[in-house]
Design an enzyme around this catalytic site. Structure first.
Site, PDB file in Angstrom:
ATOM      1  CG  ASP A 106      23.693  45.175  11.160  1.00  0.00           C
ATOM      2  OD1 ASP A 106      24.549  44.423  10.616  1.00  0.00           O
ATOM      3  OD2 ASP A 106      23.597  46.477  10.806  1.00  0.00           O
ATOM      4  CG  ASP A 108      25.893  50.727  10.009  1.00  0.00           C
ATOM      5  OD1 ASP A 108      26.913  50.762   9.412  1.00  0.00           O
ATOM      6  OD2 ASP A 108      24.657  50.742   9.150  1.00  0.00           O
ATOM      7  CD  GLU A 110      27.714  53.494   7.736  1.00  0.00           C
ATOM      8  OE1 GLU A 110      28.019  54.516   6.898  1.00  0.00           O
ATOM      9  OE2 GLU A 110      26.683  52.962   7.761  1.00  0.00           O
ATOM     10  CE1 TYR A 184      24.994  50.636   0.898  1.00  0.00           C
ATOM     11  CE2 TYR A 184      24.541  48.840   0.076  1.00  0.00           C
ATOM     12  CZ  TYR A 184      24.421  49.580   0.991  1.00  0.00           C
ATOM     13  OH  TYR A 184      24.304  49.258   2.159  1.00  0.00           O
TER      14      TYR A 184
END
Length: 347
Positions: A106, A108, A110, A184
């Site tokens: 995965d 990630d 950012e 979120y």
């Protein structure tokens, strides 16, 4: 962990150093002794070994190693910059996955281009697409070597409109098994006014247009990413402000990041909210955003969160839109599994 209720566990995180995947916390990951472990059992103890045991008890469960995260994303840009750097990075991550017995990767990052804790470059947009294609190719090659095994590839994807624009959404779909939407943190203590952590839609009094679950999902679908590969992120935590006036029970009112929280200021595990805040605060329901919130006019404390009512709405939305499923950040926030059971039941 309730392995029987999950399809995948993403372990967060592996770090990046010198252009390669490395352990994020060597003690927790591979060294800490759990019940049944011994000092001479070999190199692998810690959480990684505990996950292999959990999979053995739950044969349908897979584990993914998540790379980067907000704090450790600063080295992605360099790792993705050239054919040579991508090859070295991808190769190291696949080796990491195999060594520590994960079933997929995965990514990630950012974030490409705009950066998270540190800035990116304009070239990140195209380099991210190339990096994911290289991951797909390397994982497929490894799968052939391992007798036809399929190794999953996913990413953690942003929810904000300006950051989504830095991803070639229509070009990366073929490389990915799915995309985990971080739907979120639409509002939090960094905002000078209160707002919902994970609203289904933007309220009429919310100035942050485009910052909602339906807006994010629609943006990815209109950008060419298939709905069936979109996995909706749901929070098992809330966010709070204090010094909030009583107008509209504190909704969309000026405030400051709360000085209290479960583990850090302004952030509240659902288990903590249910035990320590829900009994003493007044619960309100926002029919537009389709989420609850709490307010205490004496303490002037305001908390946005999700509960079983809003979690059921999110589960129903996943089904109605034909999305790929749900991703949780993160399991320990709901220690009694009330939200998890609502989600699993709805799906």
């Amino acid at each position: 962990m309730p392995g029987q209720k999950l399809t995948h566990i993403n372990y967060a995180f592996a770090n990046i150093a010198n252009g390669k995947c490395v352990l994020g916390d060597s003690y927790a990951d591979t060294d800490k002794a759990f019940a049944g472990d011994s000092w001479d059992q070999g190199a692998l103890r810690g959480n990684f070994n505990a996950l292999t045991k959990l999979k053995a008890a739950n044969p349908g469960l897979k584990t993914m190693i998540s790379i980067g995260g907000w704090t450790w994303s600063q080295n992605f840009s360099a790792a993705a910059a050239t054919d040579q750097s991508r090859d070295a990075f991808v190769s190291s991550c696949v080796s990491f996955m195999k060594q520590y017995k994960f079933d997929g990767i995965d990514v990630d990052w950012e974030y490409p281009v705009s950066g998270g804790l540190s800035g990116g470059t304009p070239a990140d947009k195209q380099n991210y697409t190339a990096l994911l294609a290289d991951f797909r190719s390397a994982l497929d090659t490894q799968g052939v070597k391992d007798g036809g095994k399929h190794y999953d590839l996913s990413i953690a994807a942003p929810a904000g409109p300006s950051i989504i624009a830095n991803i070639e959404t229509g070009k990366i779909a073929n490389s990915l098994d799915w995309m985990n939407l971080m739907t979120y943190d639409y509002h939090g203590g960094w905002d000078p006014i209160t707002g919902h952590n994970a609203p289904m839609v933007v309220g009429t009094k919310d100035a942050a247009k485009g910052f909602s679950i339906t807006d994010t999902v629609d943006a990815y679908i209109s950008g060419g990413f298939p709905a069936s590969k979109l996995v909706l992120g749901v929070p098992f935590y809330g966010r709070g402000w204090e010094n909030v006036s009583s107008a509209d029970a504190g909704l969309y009112q000026a405030g400051a990041n709360a000085s209290v929280g479960t583990w850090e200021k302004g952030v509240f595990d659902y288990t903590d909210i249910r035990a320590n805040y829900l009994p003493t605060m007044t619960r309100y329901w926002d029919a537009q955003a389709q989420v609850p919130y709490l307010y205490d006019p004496v303490r002037k404390l305001w908390i946005s969160y999700d509960d079983p009512q809003s979690m059921k709405i999110k589960a129903d939305y996943i089904v109605s839109k034909g999305l790929g499923g749900a991703m949780i950040w993160e399991l320990s926030g709901d220690r009694d599994q009330e939200l998890l059971d609502t989600l699993v039941g709805g799906l």
